[in-house]
Motif scaffolding. Structure first.
Motif, PDB file in Angstrom:
ATOM      1  N   LEU A   1      -0.872  33.101  24.467  1.00  0.00           N
ATOM      2  CA  LEU A   1      -1.619  32.287  23.496  1.00  0.00           C
ATOM      3  C   LEU A   1      -2.794  33.070  22.964  1.00  0.00           C
ATOM      4  N   GLN A   2      -3.201  32.753  21.733  1.00  0.00           N
ATOM      5  CA  GLN A   2      -4.380  33.380  21.134  1.00  0.00           C
ATOM      6  C   GLN A   2      -5.291  32.303  20.572  1.00  0.00           C
ATOM      7  N   THR A   3      -6.554  32.672  20.415  1.00  0.00           N
ATOM      8  CA  THR A   3      -7.533  31.780  19.813  1.00  0.00           C
ATOM      9  C   THR A   3      -8.452  32.601  18.919  1.00  0.00           C
ATOM     10  N   LEU A   4      -9.114  31.928  18.019  1.00  0.00           N
ATOM     11  CA  LEU A   4     -10.089  32.584  17.158  1.00  0.00           C
ATOM     12  C   LEU A   4     -11.354  32.830  17.958  1.00  0.00           C
ATOM     13  N   SER A   5     -11.869  34.038  17.897  1.00  0.00           N
ATOM     14  CA  SER A   5     -13.091  34.359  18.629  1.00  0.00           C
ATOM     15  C   SER A   5     -13.998  35.199  17.744  1.00  0.00           C
ATOM     16  N   VAL A   6     -15.250  35.341  18.169  1.00  0.00           N
ATOM     17  CA  VAL A   6     -16.224  36.139  17.437  1.00  0.00           C
ATOM     18  C   VAL A   6     -16.617  37.324  18.308  1.00  0.00           C
ATOM     19  N   ASP A   7     -16.501  38.523  17.746  1.00  0.00           N
ATOM     20  CA  ASP A   7     -16.955  39.716  18.446  1.00  0.00           C
ATOM     21  C   ASP A   7     -18.485  39.696  18.430  1.00  0.00           C
TER      22      ASP A   7
ATOM     23  N   ALA B   1     -20.698  41.875  19.095  1.00  0.00           N
ATOM     24  CA  ALA B   1     -21.346  43.088  18.581  1.00  0.00           C
ATOM     25  C   ALA B   1     -21.319  43.158  17.062  1.00  0.00           C
ATOM     26  N   SER B   2     -20.179  42.747  16.464  1.00  0.00           N
ATOM     27  CA  SER B   2     -20.034  42.886  15.009  1.00  0.00           C
ATOM     28  C   SER B   2     -20.098  41.563  14.258  1.00  0.00           C
ATOM     29  N   ALA B   3     -20.026  40.443  14.982  1.00  0.00           N
ATOM     30  CA  ALA B   3     -20.000  39.099  14.390  1.00  0.00           C
ATOM     31  C   ALA B   3     -18.764  38.883  13.518  1.00  0.00           C
ATOM     32  N   VAL B   4     -17.698  39.635  13.777  1.00  0.00           N
ATOM     33  CA  VAL B   4     -16.449  39.513  13.030  1.00  0.00           C
ATOM     34  C   VAL B   4     -15.509  38.576  13.788  1.00  0.00           C
ATOM     35  N   TYR B   5     -14.881  37.650  13.044  1.00  0.00           N
ATOM     36  CA  TYR B   5     -13.875  36.773  13.634  1.00  0.00           C
ATOM     37  C   TYR B   5     -12.581  37.552  13.838  1.00  0.00           C
ATOM     38  N   GLN B   6     -11.912  37.263  14.948  1.00  0.00           N
ATOM     39  CA  GLN B   6     -10.652  37.931  15.239  1.00  0.00           C
ATOM     40  C   GLN B   6      -9.836  37.052  16.165  1.00  0.00           C
TER      41      GLN B   6
ATOM     42  N   LEU C   1     -19.829  26.938  18.654  1.00  0.00           N
ATOM     43  CA  LEU C   1     -20.558  27.914  17.844  1.00  0.00           C
ATOM     44  C   LEU C   1     -21.024  27.200  16.587  1.00  0.00           C
ATOM     45  N   VAL C   2     -22.317  27.304  16.299  1.00  0.00           N
ATOM     46  CA  VAL C   2     -22.944  26.579  15.195  1.00  0.00           C
ATOM     47  C   VAL C   2     -23.736  27.557  14.346  1.00  0.00           C
ATOM     48  N   TRP C   3     -23.636  27.412  13.026  1.00  0.00           N
ATOM     49  CA  TRP C   3     -24.464  28.183  12.104  1.00  0.00           C
ATOM     50  C   TRP C   3     -25.781  27.440  11.949  1.00  0.00           C
ATOM     51  N   ASP C   4     -26.896  28.092  12.326  1.00  0.00           N
ATOM     52  CA  ASP C   4     -28.198  27.407  12.275  1.00  0.00           C
ATOM     53  C   ASP C   4     -28.972  27.689  10.994  1.00  0.00           C
ATOM     54  N   GLY C   5     -28.319  28.321  10.017  1.00  0.00           N
ATOM     55  CA  GLY C   5     -28.975  28.633   8.753  1.00  0.00           C
ATOM     56  C   GLY C   5     -29.307  30.105   8.617  1.00  0.00           C
ATOM     57  N   SER C   6     -29.386  30.795   9.765  1.00  0.00           N
ATOM     58  CA  SER C   6     -29.659  32.234   9.715  1.00  0.00           C
ATOM     59  C   SER C   6     -28.783  33.042  10.660  1.00  0.00           C
ATOM     60  N   LYS C   7     -28.223  32.377  11.673  1.00  0.00           N
ATOM     61  CA  LYS C   7     -27.376  33.087  12.632  1.00  0.00           C
ATOM     62  C   LYS C   7     -26.465  32.101  13.351  1.00  0.00           C
ATOM     63  N   VAL C   8     -25.462  32.647  14.030  1.00  0.00           N
ATOM     64  CA  VAL C   8     -24.544  31.833  14.831  1.00  0.00           C
ATOM     65  C   VAL C   8     -25.163  31.663  16.218  1.00  0.00           C
TER      66      VAL C   8
ATOM     67  N   ALA D   1     -25.777  17.703  16.300  1.00  0.00           N
ATOM     68  CA  ALA D   1     -26.341  16.643  15.466  1.00  0.00           C
ATOM     69  C   ALA D   1     -25.488  16.503  14.206  1.00  0.00           C
ATOM     70  N   ARG D   2     -25.474  15.311  13.632  1.00  0.00           N
ATOM     71  CA  ARG D   2     -24.758  15.092  12.377  1.00  0.00           C
ATOM     72  C   ARG D   2     -25.233  16.124  11.363  1.00  0.00           C
ATOM     73  N   GLY D   3     -24.277  16.779  10.705  1.00  0.00           N
ATOM     74  CA  GLY D   3     -24.611  17.782   9.702  1.00  0.00           C
ATOM     75  C   GLY D   3     -24.596  19.210  10.227  1.00  0.00           C
ATOM     76  N   ASP D   4     -24.513  19.396  11.543  1.00  0.00           N
ATOM     77  CA  ASP D   4     -24.407  20.753  12.090  1.00  0.00           C
ATOM     78  C   ASP D   4     -23.139  21.422  11.538  1.00  0.00           C
ATOM     79  N   THR D   5     -23.236  22.713  11.263  1.00  0.00           N
ATOM     80  CA  THR D   5     -22.097  23.481  10.775  1.00  0.00           C
ATOM     81  C   THR D   5     -21.429  24.128  11.982  1.00  0.00           C
ATOM     82  N   VAL D   6     -20.388  23.465  12.488  1.00  0.00           N
ATOM     83  CA  VAL D   6     -19.647  23.966  13.643  1.00  0.00           C
ATOM     84  C   VAL D   6     -18.596  24.934  13.130  1.00  0.00           C
ATOM     85  N   LEU D   7     -18.538  26.108  13.733  1.00  0.00           N
ATOM     86  CA  LEU D   7     -17.588  27.139  13.308  1.00  0.00           C
ATOM     87  C   LEU D   7     -16.303  27.034  14.106  1.00  0.00           C
ATOM     88  N   GLY D   8     -15.227  27.471  13.483  1.00  0.00           N
ATOM     89  CA  GLY D   8     -13.932  27.480  14.186  1.00  0.00           C
ATOM     90  C   GLY D   8     -13.011  26.581  13.557  1.00  0.00           C
TER      91      GLY D   8
END
Length: 76
Positions: free
Chosen positions: A3-9, A11-16, A53-60, A69-76
């Motif tokens: 099985l595989q899942t989406l993850s974030v590196d 070091a590079s912040a690249v999804y893979q 993993l949540v985008w807080d407006g400047s970083k993950v 909280a309502r409105g949080d940008t959840v990644l994935g």
């Protein structure tokens, strides 16, 4: 497991795609379970401490399910 899942590196912040190496099975009491609903219509039943993993407006950042909280940008 094959099985595989989406993850974030971190070091590079690249999804893979990354191989799932193990699966945990927790017996979570009903009072510690939360339903997280997404704007896509999807929902997830998770433990209060499940990390998202949540985008807080400047970083993950990592945020517990019980801290979302309502409105949080959840990644994935």
């Amino acid at each position: 497991l094959n099985l595989q899942t989406l993850s974030v590196d971190p070091a590079s912040a690249v999804y893979q795609l990354d191989r799932i190496e193990r699966v945990w099975d927790y017996k979570v009491p009903a009072e510690d379970k939360l339903v997280v609903r997404f704007d896509t219509g999807a929902k997830a039943v998770v433990s209060a401490w499940h990390p998202f993993l949540v985008w807080d407006g400047s970083k993950v950042v990592e945020r517990r399910a019980d801290q979302l909280a309502r409105g949080d940008t959840v990644l994935g």
